[in-house]
Write a protein that holds these residues in place. Structure first.
Motif, PDB file in Angstrom:
ATOM      1  N   ASN A  96      52.411  -5.969 -52.690  1.00 44.14           N
ATOM      2  CA  ASN A  96      53.191  -5.979 -51.448  1.00 44.14           C
ATOM      3  C   ASN A  96      52.404  -5.403 -50.271  1.00 44.14           C
ATOM      4  OD1 ASN A  96      53.182  -3.287 -52.188  1.00 44.14           O
ATOM      5  ND2 ASN A  96      55.308  -2.952 -51.643  1.00 44.14           N
ATOM      6  N   CYS A  97      51.075  -5.349 -50.390  1.00 45.28           N
ATOM      7  CA  CYS A  97      50.249  -4.731 -49.350  1.00 45.28           C
ATOM      8  C   CYS A  97      49.246  -5.732 -48.780  1.00 45.28           C
ATOM      9  CB  CYS A  97      49.485  -3.538 -49.920  1.00 45.28           C
ATOM     10  SG  CYS A  97      50.544  -2.275 -50.635  1.00 45.28           S
ATOM     11  N   LEU A  98      48.993  -5.597 -47.485  1.00 40.82           N
ATOM     12  CA  LEU A  98      47.967  -6.387 -46.807  1.00 40.82           C
ATOM     13  C   LEU A  98      46.943  -5.435 -46.221  1.00 40.82           C
ATOM     14  CD1 LEU A  98      50.128  -8.960 -44.805  1.00 40.82           C
ATOM     15  CD2 LEU A  98      48.755  -9.414 -46.833  1.00 40.82           C
ATOM     16  N   TYR A  99      45.709  -5.916 -46.152  1.00 38.53           N
ATOM     17  CA  TYR A  99      44.677  -5.123 -45.502  1.00 38.53           C
ATOM     18  C   TYR A  99      45.102  -4.897 -44.049  1.00 38.53           C
ATOM     19  CZ  TYR A  99      40.142  -3.365 -44.129  1.00 38.53           C
ATOM     20  OH  TYR A  99      39.136  -2.561 -43.664  1.00 38.53           O
ATOM     21  N   ARG A 100      44.951  -3.695 -43.558  1.00 37.38           N
ATOM     22  CA  ARG A 100      45.431  -3.276 -42.239  1.00 37.38           C
ATOM     23  C   ARG A 100      44.598  -3.943 -41.133  1.00 37.38           C
ATOM     24  NH1 ARG A 100      48.641   1.157 -40.622  1.00 37.38           N
ATOM     25  NH2 ARG A 100      48.844   1.834 -42.769  1.00 37.38           N
ATOM     26  N   ASP A 101      45.078  -5.088 -40.652  1.00 42.74           N
ATOM     27  CA  ASP A 101      44.407  -5.816 -39.577  1.00 42.74           C
ATOM     28  C   ASP A 101      45.489  -6.338 -38.637  1.00 42.74           C
ATOM     29  OD1 ASP A 101      42.816  -7.294 -37.904  1.00 42.74           O
ATOM     30  OD2 ASP A 101      42.149  -8.712 -39.428  1.00 42.74           O
ATOM     31  N   PHE A 102      45.597  -5.707 -37.486  1.00 41.14           N
ATOM     32  CA  PHE A 102      46.625  -6.065 -36.507  1.00 41.14           C
ATOM     33  C   PHE A 102      45.951  -6.726 -35.302  1.00 41.14           C
ATOM     34  CE2 PHE A 102      48.153  -1.888 -38.303  1.00 41.14           C
ATOM     35  CZ  PHE A 102      49.047  -2.445 -39.189  1.00 41.14           C
ATOM     36  N   PRO A 103      45.789  -8.056 -35.326  1.00 38.00           N
ATOM     37  CA  PRO A 103      45.074  -8.702 -34.227  1.00 38.00           C
ATOM     38  C   PRO A 103      45.803  -8.637 -32.880  1.00 38.00           C
ATOM     39  CG  PRO A 103      45.928 -10.340 -35.746  1.00 38.00           C
ATOM     40  CD  PRO A 103      46.180  -9.004 -36.360  1.00 38.00           C
ATOM     41  N   LEU A 104      47.137  -8.532 -32.915  1.00 41.64           N
ATOM     42  CA  LEU A 104      47.877  -8.526 -31.652  1.00 41.64           C
ATOM     43  C   LEU A 104      49.117  -7.659 -31.796  1.00 41.64           C
ATOM     44  CD1 LEU A 104      47.829 -10.198 -28.860  1.00 41.64           C
ATOM     45  CD2 LEU A 104      49.726 -11.421 -29.858  1.00 41.64           C
ATOM     46  N   ARG A 105      49.345  -6.843 -30.769  1.00 37.38           N
ATOM     47  CA  ARG A 105      50.566  -6.037 -30.700  1.00 37.38           C
ATOM     48  C   ARG A 105      51.205  -6.301 -29.340  1.00 37.38           C
ATOM     49  NH1 ARG A 105      46.693  -2.382 -31.873  1.00 37.38           N
ATOM     50  NH2 ARG A 105      47.096  -1.168 -30.033  1.00 37.38           N
ATOM     51  N   ILE A 106      52.523  -6.393 -29.350  1.00 31.99           N
ATOM     52  CA  ILE A 106      53.257  -6.635 -28.109  1.00 31.99           C
ATOM     53  C   ILE A 106      54.273  -5.513 -27.923  1.00 31.99           C
ATOM     54  CG2 ILE A 106      54.794  -8.199 -26.871  1.00 31.99           C
ATOM     55  CD1 ILE A 106      53.620 -10.486 -28.577  1.00 31.99           C
ATOM     56  N   HIS A 107      54.177  -4.833 -26.792  1.00 32.80           N
ATOM     57  CA  HIS A 107      55.165  -3.827 -26.425  1.00 32.80           C
ATOM     58  C   HIS A 107      56.104  -4.501 -25.434  1.00 32.80           C
ATOM     59  CE1 HIS A 107      52.720  -0.245 -27.821  1.00 32.80           C
ATOM     60  NE2 HIS A 107      51.958  -1.296 -28.023  1.00 32.80           N
ATOM     61  N   ILE A 108      57.382  -4.505 -25.739  1.00 28.47           N
ATOM     62  CA  ILE A 108      58.347  -5.161 -24.865  1.00 28.47           C
ATOM     63  C   ILE A 108      58.949  -4.106 -23.951  1.00 28.47           C
ATOM     64  CG2 ILE A 108      60.460  -6.519 -24.771  1.00 28.47           C
ATOM     65  CD1 ILE A 108      59.642  -7.516 -27.619  1.00 28.47           C
ATOM     66  N   GLU A 109      58.685  -4.275 -22.670  1.00 28.70           N
ATOM     67  CA  GLU A 109      59.198  -3.350 -21.668  1.00 28.70           C
ATOM     68  C   GLU A 109      60.322  -4.041 -20.912  1.00 28.70           C
ATOM     69  OE1 GLU A 109      55.615  -2.323 -19.606  1.00 28.70           O
ATOM     70  OE2 GLU A 109      54.767  -1.331 -21.360  1.00 28.70           O
ATOM     71  N   LYS A 110      60.879  -3.389 -19.918  1.00 22.70           N
ATOM     72  CA  LYS A 110      62.053  -3.939 -19.224  1.00 22.70           C
ATOM     73  C   LYS A 110      61.839  -5.340 -18.674  1.00 22.70           C
ATOM     74  CE  LYS A 110      64.042   0.464 -18.005  1.00 22.70           C
ATOM     75  NZ  LYS A 110      64.384   1.400 -16.963  1.00 22.70           N
ATOM     76  N   GLN A 111      60.785  -5.557 -17.926  1.00 24.16           N
ATOM     77  CA  GLN A 111      60.580  -6.848 -17.282  1.00 24.16           C
ATOM     78  C   GLN A 111      59.320  -7.569 -17.746  1.00 24.16           C
ATOM     79  OE1 GLN A 111      62.854  -8.191 -15.177  1.00 24.16           O
ATOM     80  NE2 GLN A 111      64.105  -6.409 -15.650  1.00 24.16           N
ATOM     81  N   GLN A 112      58.631  -6.998 -18.729  1.00 27.57           N
ATOM     82  CA  GLN A 112      57.360  -7.608 -19.106  1.00 27.57           C
ATOM     83  C   GLN A 112      56.979  -7.313 -20.549  1.00 27.57           C
ATOM     84  OE1 GLN A 112      54.647  -5.828 -16.358  1.00 27.57           O
ATOM     85  NE2 GLN A 112      54.661  -3.858 -17.364  1.00 27.57           N
ATOM     86  N   TYR A 113      56.066  -8.142 -21.058  1.00 23.81           N
ATOM     87  CA  TYR A 113      55.405  -7.873 -22.323  1.00 23.81           C
ATOM     88  C   TYR A 113      54.086  -7.185 -21.989  1.00 23.81           C
ATOM     89  CZ  TYR A 113      58.120 -11.413 -24.937  1.00 23.81           C
ATOM     90  OH  TYR A 113      59.097 -12.138 -25.547  1.00 23.81           O
ATOM     91  N   ARG A 114      53.732  -6.173 -22.721  1.00 26.77           N
ATOM     92  CA  ARG A 114      52.385  -5.610 -22.637  1.00 26.77           C
ATOM     93  C   ARG A 114      51.714  -6.002 -23.941  1.00 26.77           C
ATOM     94  NH1 ARG A 114      50.011  -2.133 -19.506  1.00 26.77           N
ATOM     95  NH2 ARG A 114      51.959  -1.449 -18.610  1.00 26.77           N
ATOM     96  N   ILE A 115      50.717  -6.865 -23.840  1.00 23.82           N
ATOM     97  CA  ILE A 115      50.051  -7.396 -25.013  1.00 23.82           C
ATOM     98  C   ILE A 115      48.710  -6.703 -25.195  1.00 23.82           C
ATOM     99  CG2 ILE A 115      48.978  -9.460 -25.991  1.00 23.82           C
ATOM    100  CD1 ILE A 115      51.236 -11.066 -24.845  1.00 23.82           C
TER     101      ILE A 115
END
Length: 162
Positions: free
Chosen positions: A121-140
């Motif tokens: 149930n594990c994957l190698y820790r590789d996060f190519p993209l993270r998105i923070h959702i703020e009030k009026q925008q995505y911070r990618i």
């Protein structure tokens, strides 16, 4: 015994073609969402063949975000604060348990999913993209070095070099 020049050229061309193939291949693979898990404001999306550059990943996300969110039944969309893409890579593995002397890999290098009731149930820790959702925008954030802001209403994309 020395190789003749024809064999050297053949070997060199083969190696060159292999390198070109390995470099170009990611640009032609279609991203595939394997699964997703929503926990307390965070949507974790497991993706196979993620787009190879920040620009292509952002473009892919903008084209696919509505269908992805709908398909993965995010009923609490108003509480959604983060979207984390996890590269499927070589697939699910069992947590190693000890540090690998040769590769240096340890349990900390893996991200495990409690939702998957299986030893693998594990994957190698590789996060190519993270998105923070703020009030009026995505911070990618693309692999920690390239940031983009996307206005949620106009869908205007701009580079954020802060």
């Amino acid at each position: 015994m020395l190789m003749n020049s024809k064999k050297k050229k053949t070997l060199l061309c083969t190696a060159l073609l292999f390198c070109v193939y390995k470099f170009v291949q990611p640009f032609f693979l279609t991203p595939v969402i394997i699964d997703s898990f929503y926990v307390e404001g965070v949507l974790r999306i497991i993706i196979k063949n993620p787009p190879p550059t920040a620009k292509t990943f952002v473009s892919w996300w903008m084209k696919n975000k509505d269908s992805t969110l709908k398909k993965h039944a995010i009923s609490e969309i108003k509480q959604l604060r983060y979207i984390v893409f996890i590269d499927y890579g070589e697939g699910f593995v069992e947590l190693p348990g000890t540090e690998n002397f040769f590769t240096g890999a340890s349990d900390n290098d893996y991200f495990c999913f409690d939702e998957i009731k299986n030893k693998k149930n594990c994957l190698y820790r590789d996060f190519p993209l993270r998105i923070h959702i703020e009030k009026q925008q995505y911070r990618i954030i693309y692999q920690g070095d390239k940031n983009y802001l996307i206005d949620l209403k106009s869908e205007k994309i701009e580079r954020d070099d802060k």
